[in-house]
Design a protein around this motif. Structure first.
Motif, PDB file in Angstrom:
ATOM      1  N   TYR A 214       0.841  -1.206   0.000  1.00 60.32           N
ATOM      2  CA  TYR A 214       0.000   0.000   0.000  1.00 60.32           C
ATOM      3  C   TYR A 214       0.875   1.256   0.000  1.00 60.32           C
ATOM      4  CZ  TYR A 214      -2.863   3.790   1.779  1.00 60.32           C
ATOM      5  OH  TYR A 214      -3.471   5.010   1.951  1.00 60.32           O
ATOM      6  N   TRP A 215       1.844   1.300   0.908  1.00 57.96           N
ATOM      7  CA  TRP A 215       2.707   2.481   1.003  1.00 57.96           C
ATOM      8  C   TRP A 215       3.586   2.637  -0.239  1.00 57.96           C
ATOM      9  CZ3 TRP A 215       1.827   6.158   4.388  1.00 57.96           C
ATOM     10  CH2 TRP A 215       1.163   5.855   5.582  1.00 57.96           C
ATOM     11  N   LEU A 281      -5.311  -1.226  -6.816  1.00 59.63           N
ATOM     12  CA  LEU A 281      -6.610  -1.860  -7.047  1.00 59.63           C
ATOM     13  C   LEU A 281      -6.640  -3.297  -6.543  1.00 59.63           C
ATOM     14  CD1 LEU A 281      -7.427  -0.537 -10.649  1.00 59.63           C
ATOM     15  CD2 LEU A 281      -8.481   0.169  -8.476  1.00 59.63           C
ATOM     16  N   VAL A 282      -5.529  -3.998  -6.777  1.00 58.75           N
ATOM     17  CA  VAL A 282      -5.449  -5.375  -6.278  1.00 58.75           C
ATOM     18  C   VAL A 282      -5.546  -5.409  -4.760  1.00 58.75           C
ATOM     19  CG1 VAL A 282      -3.918  -7.367  -6.054  1.00 58.75           C
ATOM     20  CG2 VAL A 282      -4.170  -6.238  -8.261  1.00 58.75           C
ATOM     21  N   LEU A 283      -4.837  -4.476  -4.126  1.00 61.80           N
ATOM     22  CA  LEU A 283      -4.883  -4.398  -2.657  1.00 61.80           C
ATOM     23  C   LEU A 283      -6.287  -4.096  -2.165  1.00 61.80           C
ATOM     24  CD1 LEU A 283      -1.578  -2.415  -1.977  1.00 61.80           C
ATOM     25  CD2 LEU A 283      -2.016  -4.813  -1.437  1.00 61.80           C
ATOM     26  N   SER A 284      -6.999  -3.231  -2.910  1.00 63.89           N
ATOM     27  CA  SER A 284      -8.370  -2.893  -2.542  1.00 63.89           C
ATOM     28  C   SER A 284      -9.263  -4.123  -2.633  1.00 63.89           C
ATOM     29  CB  SER A 284      -8.918  -1.796  -3.447  1.00 63.89           C
ATOM     30  OG  SER A 284      -8.158  -0.626  -3.319  1.00 63.89           O
ATOM     31  N   LEU A 285      -9.079  -4.934  -3.664  1.00 59.70           N
ATOM     32  CA  LEU A 285      -9.867  -6.137  -3.831  1.00 59.70           C
ATOM     33  C   LEU A 285      -9.571  -7.157  -2.740  1.00 59.70           C
ATOM     34  CD1 LEU A 285      -9.656  -6.568  -7.716  1.00 59.70           C
ATOM     35  CD2 LEU A 285     -11.625  -5.811  -6.376  1.00 59.70           C
ATOM     36  N   ILE A 286      -8.288  -7.239  -2.407  1.00 54.69           N
ATOM     37  CA  ILE A 286      -7.897  -8.168  -1.324  1.00 54.69           C
ATOM     38  C   ILE A 286      -8.510  -7.713  -0.014  1.00 54.69           C
ATOM     39  CG2 ILE A 286      -5.952  -8.989   0.057  1.00 54.69           C
ATOM     40  CD1 ILE A 286      -4.253  -8.891  -2.478  1.00 54.69           C
TER      41      ILE A 286
END
Length: 288
Positions: A214-215, A281-286
């Motif tokens: 994220y960071w 976006l991938v992190l948001s989905l996870i």
């Protein structure tokens, strides 16, 4: 609470360091691989047909000089084929950057093949003397030598498409030679800073490594946007077209080079931005 606050403060500072490190890595890499590389200048000249523009400029110059010299332009131009022009232009660029990068101890003179030009002018003077009963004496030979010397000097000037002779007089290559090792080493320094920051970030988020990405992605997005904004403004305002140059082929060479460099940065940073956004976006989905 103080421990949590301290960790957040460290993360905030690391994110700032990441942003500037990404910017520094991108710009110094581009400077070394493009602005301080002869191949980039040569490829730009090829892309914008600068060699043909130089040939056309030389033809126009010698056509206009006919009124003064009486020598037809073809006498000069028959001795200037495309290879001769390209070799002269490329040689000046390569010699300049060989010095800047430390490959040579001085900016070598570029050798241009003037053998055909010299023969053409010698034959023309000989035919003129024979047809007009002109005595081939010392004055005649001096005039021939002066004509050849002037023609070679002009052609040598025409092939200096990036005005490197003016830069040399201003001491610019000497300055670039001093900073070249710093610029060459800078990307590795920024990479080292990023790796150290990454290790610290992993240690702070070892229980939830998702925040590490994220960071990183947040910092990468910020860095790419910071670089992209001025580059996009330069591109769509057509800023470099406002530059004023003494000759059209120099204008197209310099503006073409600057635009190529700017577009190259836009492409790289757009790709980087896409990667960082995709990661976010991938992190948001996870997270969901």
């Amino acid at each position: 609470r103080s421990l949590v606050g301290s960790e957040m403060c460290i993360r905030d500072r690391l994110s700032v360091i990441f942003v500037f490190s990404f910017i520094g890595l991108s710009l110094t890499t581009e400077a070394k691989d493009k602005l301080l590389s002869s191949s980039f200048y040569i490829s730009s000249a090829e892309k914008h047909d600068i060699y043909l523009r130089v040939t056309n400029h030389a033809d126009d110059y010698f056509t206009k000089s006919y009124a003064v010299s009486g020598i037809p332009a073809e006498v000069y131009m028959d001795g200037l084929d495309d290879k001769t022009i390209k070799d002269a232009v490329d040689g000046k660029i390569e010699n300049f950057f060989d010095y800047v990068s430390g490959k040579s101890s001085k900016i070598e003179e570029t050798e241009i093949d003037f053998s055909v030009l010299e023969k053409n002018l010698t034959d023309y003077f000989s035919e003129f003397a024979e047809e007009n009963n002109v005595e081939v004496n010392e004055d005649f030979t001096k005039q021939l030598d002066k004509t050849i010397e002037t023609a070679e000097s002009e052609i040598d000037s025409f092939t200096n498409i990036y005005m490197m002779d003016y830069m040399e007089k201003a001491g610019i290559p000497q300055t670039l030679r001093k900073v070249y090792p710093i610029i060459a080493a800078a990307p590795f320094v920024f990479m080292g800073v990023l790796l150290v920051g990454l290790v610290i970030l992993i240690l702070l988020n070892r229980k939830n490594l998702r925040f590490v990405f994220y960071w990183i992605s947040t910092s990468g997005i910020c860095a790419s946007v910071i670089i992209l904004i001025p580059c996009i403004i330069l591109k769509y305002s057509d800023y470099f077209s406002r530059l004023v140059m003494r000759n059209d082929y120099i204008y197209y060479a310099v503006t073409g080079l600057l635009n190529d460099f700017n577009v190259n940065i836009i492409k790289i940073q757009s790709a980087a931005l896409g990667v960082f956004v995709a990661l976010m976006l991938v992190l948001s989905l996870i997270h969901i």
